[in-house]
Design a protein around this motif. Structure first.
Motif, PDB file in Angstrom:
ATOM      1  N   CYS A 103      -0.440 -13.712 -34.646  1.00  0.00           N
ATOM      2  CA  CYS A 103      -1.488 -12.703 -34.775  1.00  0.00           C
ATOM      3  C   CYS A 103      -1.209 -11.733 -35.919  1.00  0.00           C
ATOM      4  N   VAL A 111      -2.271 -10.919 -21.211  1.00  0.00           N
ATOM      5  CA  VAL A 111      -2.004 -10.209 -22.464  1.00  0.00           C
ATOM      6  C   VAL A 111      -1.213  -8.932 -22.179  1.00  0.00           C
ATOM      7  N   ARG A 164       2.436 -10.869 -23.800  1.00  0.00           N
ATOM      8  CA  ARG A 164       1.629 -11.433 -24.888  1.00  0.00           C
ATOM      9  C   ARG A 164       2.387 -12.486 -25.683  1.00  0.00           C
ATOM     10  N   LYS A 165       3.692 -12.360 -25.763  1.00  0.00           N
ATOM     11  CA  LYS A 165       4.493 -13.303 -26.537  1.00  0.00           C
ATOM     12  C   LYS A 165       4.456 -14.715 -25.976  1.00  0.00           C
ATOM     13  N   CYS A 199      -1.370 -15.906 -29.663  1.00  0.00           N
ATOM     14  CA  CYS A 199      -0.952 -14.552 -30.064  1.00  0.00           C
ATOM     15  C   CYS A 199       0.269 -14.568 -30.982  1.00  0.00           C
ATOM     16  N   THR A 200       0.994 -15.662 -31.011  1.00  0.00           N
ATOM     17  CA  THR A 200       2.286 -15.675 -31.707  1.00  0.00           C
ATOM     18  C   THR A 200       2.175 -15.629 -33.227  1.00  0.00           C
ATOM     19  N   ASN A 213       2.391  -5.706 -25.706  1.00  0.00           N
ATOM     20  CA  ASN A 213       1.530  -6.200 -24.632  1.00  0.00           C
ATOM     21  C   ASN A 213       0.237  -5.395 -24.547  1.00  0.00           C
ATOM     22  N   CYS A 244      -4.021  -5.486 -26.535  1.00  0.00           N
ATOM     23  CA  CYS A 244      -4.940  -6.061 -27.524  1.00  0.00           C
ATOM     24  C   CYS A 244      -6.337  -5.528 -27.265  1.00  0.00           C
ATOM     25  N   CYS A 249     -10.492 -14.821 -28.821  1.00  0.00           N
ATOM     26  CA  CYS A 249     -10.416 -14.217 -30.152  1.00  0.00           C
ATOM     27  C   CYS A 249     -10.364 -15.288 -31.234  1.00  0.00           C
ATOM     28  N   LEU A 294       4.179  -7.817 -31.482  1.00  0.00           N
ATOM     29  CA  LEU A 294       3.451  -8.422 -30.361  1.00  0.00           C
ATOM     30  C   LEU A 294       3.593  -7.603 -29.078  1.00  0.00           C
TER      31      LEU A 294
END
Length: 301
Positions: free
Chosen positions: A293, A280, A284-285, A290-291, A226, A228, A246, A224
């Protein structure tokens, strides 16, 4: 900031589905947002705002696309505007007639979910499904592609690897070869409650999105970072016009705009969208969607 338009988006034909897959909001009937069908006229208006720069259009988010009676008409419209089109389906509605119409729509790519080579293993995840219908639907697509002398759609078998079907990986390759399917893809499975393990997590580590640490807890393999690329290349439009960042935002929690009352350009360049992109890049975490992804953890073969 973003000074251009997206090159790839996903649209949601419907949130309805005929199956009850255990890790899917459509299957669980547990959406926090309303269920409905994408309106064809609204779709055309939305695509008209994007068609000058749009290269790729995926007709899938949640639900079974073929349940929308106007699905293939929307595919035709996108194809007429020289946009590459694809969809993902459980193939239960690919009757002979529907397969012919799919070829005639000029759909470029069809992903057929086939999570098992026998009924016993298939139905353990695709609850309520019939493997025989999936195979029959695949045959119909391939038959009409040949009869109409079409190069499309490119046919992909997608195999979601879970513990009940992991022993059939080689079997599905053989089945795809026998049928004449163009490609087989193996995908890691997302599960919501994975920290203490889950009966769906495969024991073949290569095909698992998660790994068990020495403390007995399970963790996602993705670091994850930072970053995307999706934040700058595309987005998702729900059946009722909401723009979300997304495909992991299944419940549309992060609504960045509503196309029913705002132009796409205003949404795409809005302060709210800039703020989300910034979050993001910063941490991001801390973003819930996102967790889990898969970026960096997918297995394609």
């Amino acid at each position: 900031m973003h000074h251009g338009f997206p090159i790839s988006i996903s649209v949601e034909p419907t949130t309805s589905c005929n199956l009850r897959c255990p890790e899917c909001p459509s299957g669980l009937r547990q959406f926090s947002r309303p269920t409905g069908m994408l309106d064809q006229n609204f779709f055309k208006d939305s695509i008209d705002q994007l068609k000058n720069t749009l290269i790729n259009l995926t007709f899938y988010f949640q639900g079974e696309p073929y349940l929308n009676p106007d699905f293939l008409e929307m595919v035709k419209y996108a194809s007429q505007n020289r946009i590459f089109t694809s969809t993902s389906t459980n193939a239960h509605y690919l009757t002979d007639e529907m397969a012919r119409k799919t070829i005639e729509s000029k759909l470029d790519k069809i992903i057929i979910s086939i999570d098992g080579s026998t009924q016993d293993s298939y139905e353990q995840y695709r609850i309520g499904g019939e493997i025989a219908k999936v195979i029959a639907g695949t045959k119909n697509i391939l038959k009409w592609r040949e009869q109409l002398k079409s190069k499309t759609p490119y046919v992909v078998f997608q195999f979601l690897v879970v513990k009940p079907n992991q022993h059939q990986i080689e079997d599905i390759k053989k089945l795809a070869d026998e049928l004449g399917v163009d490609e087989v893809k193996f995908k890691t499975a997302q599960v919501y409650d994975f920290e203490n393990g889950n009966s769906l997590i495969p024991t073949i580590e290569k095909y698992s999105r998660y790994i068990k640490k020495s403390n007995g807890k399970w963790y996602i393999k993705n670091k994850l970072l930072n970053q995307c690329w999706r934040m700058w290349s595309g987005c998702v439009i729900t059946w009722d016009g909401l723009v979300v960042p997304c495909c992991f935002d299944k419940d549309a929690k992060h609504q960045l705009g509503d196309l029913k009352n705002t132009s796409f350009k205003k949404i795409w360049t809005s302060e709210e969208y800039k703020k989300f992109r910034g979050s993001v890049l910063k941490s991001r975490k801390e973003i819930d969607i996102c967790t889990n992804c898969t970026e960096g953890t997918k297995v394609w073969a």
